[in-house]
Design an enzyme around this catalytic site. Sequence first.
Site, PDB file in Angstrom:
ATOM      1  CG  ASP A 153      -1.719  -1.266   1.372  1.00 51.97           C
ATOM      2  OD1 ASP A 153      -2.069  -1.867   0.344  1.00 51.97           O
ATOM      3  OD2 ASP A 153      -1.973  -1.676   2.526  1.00 51.97           O
ATOM      4  CD  GLU A 158      -9.181  -2.457  -1.743  1.00 55.95           C
ATOM      5  OE1 GLU A 158      -9.228  -2.395  -0.496  1.00 55.95           O
ATOM      6  OE2 GLU A 158      -8.958  -3.516  -2.360  1.00 55.95           O
TER       7      GLU A 158
END
Length: 533
Positions: A15, A183
């Site tokens: 991420d 997302e």
Amino acid sequence: MTGIVNPVLPGCHPDPSVCRVGEDYYLVTSSFGYHPGLPLHRSRDLRTWELVGHVLEGDSWLDLDGLALSDGIWAPTIRWHAGTFVVVVTVAKNRSGATSYVTRATDPAGPWSPPLVLDAAGIDPDLFVDDDGRAWLSAARDSTTSGRGPGEIWMRELDLERLELVGPEHVLWHGAVAGAWIEAPHVYRKDGRYLLIGAEGGTGRDHAVTAATADVVTGPYRTDPRSPLLTHRHLGEGESLVQCVGHADLVESASGELWALVLGTRPLAGHHTLGRETFLVPARWDERGPVLAPGVGRVEGVADGAPRAGGRPPAWISLRGPVAGRVEPDDGAPDAVAVTLAPSPVSLRERGVPAFLGVRQDAHEFALSGRIDTTDLARRSVALVALQDEAAHVVVRVRSCADGPVVEAVQTLAGATRVLAGLPLTEEKVDLGIRSDGYRYELLAAPVRAAADRSVADAEPDWQVLAAVPHHELSSEVSDSFVGVVLGVVVEGAAGGPPATVTRVRYGTWDGPDTSTRLATTPAREATDVGQV
């Protein structure tokens, strides 16, 4: 891709979020249940990164006691505005967003301010500061719009002075792929248009980077018909050295070059143990928006085979909070460190803070070794461990029994623990080891024979393989986890007992100390709360 060797940040560093200040780039990644949280790296070329600190430690630490390792600190965004670094992040519980926070610092090395709670539902918060100075927070959540979804990206203005959300909420986008959860939002502005980057298909093999555009920051956003802008899901298992590509953040160099940082995995035989890592991808702007990996359409720069450990000093981490321990140079072995830990009754199987310090496994082939004094066990168990999570790990340990000390190979899989092999010890010292060729983890021991001749005492250990475990049993796929394997030292015993020290700790290749990674050292940490201690 000239000069790029991917991954640029190996081991469990998923991420990625990046920003540039002058000539320097700053990168943060998720840290889940590890302490300290949110490692922050700096680079001048986007290819080589040095760890400069952690966003969450000390006064900025967030309590993770009781959480699974795959919960905890998820998907941060880092941005720089008006001389200040700002990070927004979510603490997840039970695999969903629980609470979002904001913290800031003028120096990326810290200290960072104690995180403040944001009234922000969902996960993966993003921060975008527009040309007029107004800041906007976006995040991903379950769809609130009938007939749309299953997920959506929403936005609200963030007051950077008071660090609180103000004004109305705006639903921006439900994603490009029907039935896929959207997302990992990031908002940018280019040539008067707004670009929204997202991730769809989950963080597994169907992961993809998608995009939408708008004329106004609050939308409406229209799906970029070129979506996905980058994915490896169509390449097929075994056809690419990198899988699960997605979760992109974009950054421009001082000269205007565009780059993307994405996460990906390097599976072997369909399973990955290193976790999701950070990869660098060239990009460019055209009249329709960003083009990722132009002319190629895939992540490149990854070597074939099983890359070997070595290179940058790894950072030492604990689980869910600080521990009473230290890592320091080993006076008896200049190429090694000594790891000292106060014992804790909290086991690796529990969701507390065990007496553990470790480093992220950053290569398929590796060796970890250390030496234990069997005369100083004092009703403690001292072990080396390859830890996927609380339900999946292997250890090679020394403990006291009625007939004297023994060394054991132990596996925990799906929460069930069993002893794989044991070896009684008569020697006062024993070398323990864990090594892997990428396809299996071997648990080893080598009793140290007493010798007056130091050259004999320091000779290469005569390793005995106690047990071998296939790599897929520590993989993220089997464990259904978001983390990679961490390699380290754990000490189990009664609270208040004397500390145990593992000497000659080395992590690197199995070819001897000259090719080992030089392990970083850490100052002693006094634990204020170590679970049940």
